[in-house]
Motif scaffolding. Sequence first.
Motif, PDB file in Angstrom:
ATOM      1  N   VAL A 109     -13.265  31.286 -30.733  1.00 33.27           N
ATOM      2  CA  VAL A 109     -13.479  31.637 -29.347  1.00 33.27           C
ATOM      3  C   VAL A 109     -14.854  31.221 -28.844  1.00 33.27           C
ATOM      4  O   VAL A 109     -15.069  31.156 -27.645  1.00 33.27           O
ATOM      5  N   ASP A 110     -15.770  30.906 -29.743  1.00 35.31           N
ATOM      6  CA  ASP A 110     -17.088  30.433 -29.336  1.00 35.31           C
ATOM      7  C   ASP A 110     -17.181  28.912 -29.418  1.00 35.31           C
ATOM      8  O   ASP A 110     -18.268  28.351 -29.425  1.00 35.31           O
ATOM      9  N   SER A 111     -16.050  28.219 -29.485  1.00 40.33           N
ATOM     10  CA  SER A 111     -16.034  26.766 -29.623  1.00 40.33           C
ATOM     11  C   SER A 111     -16.534  26.078 -28.363  1.00 40.33           C
ATOM     12  O   SER A 111     -16.373  26.579 -27.255  1.00 40.33           O
ATOM     13  N   THR A 112     -17.129  24.918 -28.591  1.00 40.17           N
ATOM     14  CA  THR A 112     -17.555  24.076 -27.483  1.00 40.17           C
ATOM     15  C   THR A 112     -17.009  22.673 -27.698  1.00 40.17           C
ATOM     16  O   THR A 112     -16.581  22.322 -28.804  1.00 40.17           O
ATOM     17  N   VAL A 113     -17.024  21.908 -26.632  1.00 39.41           N
ATOM     18  CA  VAL A 113     -16.613  20.521 -26.683  1.00 39.41           C
ATOM     19  C   VAL A 113     -17.655  19.717 -25.915  1.00 39.41           C
ATOM     20  O   VAL A 113     -18.228  20.205 -24.939  1.00 39.41           O
ATOM     21  N   THR A 114     -17.940  18.518 -26.377  1.00 40.52           N
ATOM     22  CA  THR A 114     -18.887  17.645 -25.693  1.00 40.52           C
ATOM     23  C   THR A 114     -18.111  16.609 -24.911  1.00 40.52           C
ATOM     24  O   THR A 114     -17.283  15.892 -25.468  1.00 40.52           O
ATOM     25  N   LEU A 115     -18.353  16.556 -23.600  1.00 39.22           N
ATOM     26  CA  LEU A 115     -17.682  15.606 -22.717  1.00 39.22           C
ATOM     27  C   LEU A 115     -18.656  14.536 -22.261  1.00 39.22           C
ATOM     28  O   LEU A 115     -19.825  14.826 -22.027  1.00 39.22           O
ATOM     29  N   THR A 116     -18.165  13.336 -22.091  1.00 38.02           N
ATOM     30  CA  THR A 116     -18.905  12.278 -21.415  1.00 38.02           C
ATOM     31  C   THR A 116     -18.199  12.034 -20.099  1.00 38.02           C
ATOM     32  O   THR A 116     -17.036  11.612 -20.071  1.00 38.02           O
ATOM     33  N   LEU A 117     -18.877  12.339 -19.005  1.00 37.56           N
ATOM     34  CA  LEU A 117     -18.286  12.223 -17.674  1.00 37.56           C
ATOM     35  C   LEU A 117     -18.248  10.767 -17.220  1.00 37.56           C
ATOM     36  O   LEU A 117     -18.816   9.883 -17.865  1.00 37.56           O
ATOM     37  N   ASP A 118     -17.576  10.518 -16.097  1.00 42.95           N
ATOM     38  CA  ASP A 118     -17.421   9.157 -15.567  1.00 42.95           C
ATOM     39  C   ASP A 118     -18.756   8.454 -15.340  1.00 42.95           C
ATOM     40  O   ASP A 118     -18.849   7.241 -15.454  1.00 42.95           O
ATOM     41  N   ASP A 119     -19.802   9.222 -15.021  1.00 42.35           N
ATOM     42  CA  ASP A 119     -21.118   8.620 -14.780  1.00 42.35           C
ATOM     43  C   ASP A 119     -21.971   8.559 -16.047  1.00 42.35           C
ATOM     44  O   ASP A 119     -23.184   8.390 -15.990  1.00 42.35           O
ATOM     45  N   ASP A 120     -21.326   8.728 -17.213  1.00 41.84           N
ATOM     46  CA  ASP A 120     -21.961   8.702 -18.537  1.00 41.84           C
ATOM     47  C   ASP A 120     -22.863   9.894 -18.826  1.00 41.84           C
ATOM     48  O   ASP A 120     -23.606   9.885 -19.811  1.00 41.84           O
ATOM     49  N   THR A 121     -22.809  10.916 -17.997  1.00 42.81           N
ATOM     50  CA  THR A 121     -23.514  12.156 -18.273  1.00 42.81           C
ATOM     51  C   THR A 121     -22.796  12.878 -19.414  1.00 42.81           C
ATOM     52  O   THR A 121     -21.570  12.976 -19.416  1.00 42.81           O
ATOM     53  N   VAL A 122     -23.560  13.366 -20.383  1.00 41.57           N
ATOM     54  CA  VAL A 122     -22.986  14.117 -21.499  1.00 41.57           C
ATOM     55  C   VAL A 122     -23.183  15.601 -21.214  1.00 41.57           C
ATOM     56  O   VAL A 122     -24.294  16.041 -20.913  1.00 41.57           O
ATOM     57  N   VAL A 123     -22.078  16.366 -21.307  1.00 42.87           N
ATOM     58  CA  VAL A 123     -22.108  17.787 -20.980  1.00 42.87           C
ATOM     59  C   VAL A 123     -21.456  18.568 -22.112  1.00 42.87           C
ATOM     60  O   VAL A 123     -20.350  18.242 -22.539  1.00 42.87           O
TER      61      VAL A 123
END
Length: 112
Positions: free
Chosen positions: A20-34
Amino acid sequence: MSKHDENCDCGCNEEYGFDVDSTVTLTLDDDTVVECAILTIFPVNNQDYIALLPLDEDGDNDDGEVFLYRYSEDENEEPQLTNIEDDDEYEMVADAFDELLDSQEFDEIDEE
């Protein structure tokens, strides 16, 4: 917004196999990593969707923004996120997520 924990009834841990404390790293269309906290995975019209809470560098979310994606798993059971391109589909998913939040908030009030 309620935080998931070992007592939540959403099934996130048992059904989808992540903590339940899991996270995921996304790379958005503008190459921002969140980095995003996984809030829940929920079905709408026989399709699963995932709600992600983007976190700042301190691990907080001050603006309440939530990202919604289609969720599936590939043949190796690896999670796959797909953008929701259709405005009508997005509205339907956002409404379902809002209803889910409302029902969880009601459940929390009812338990007090």
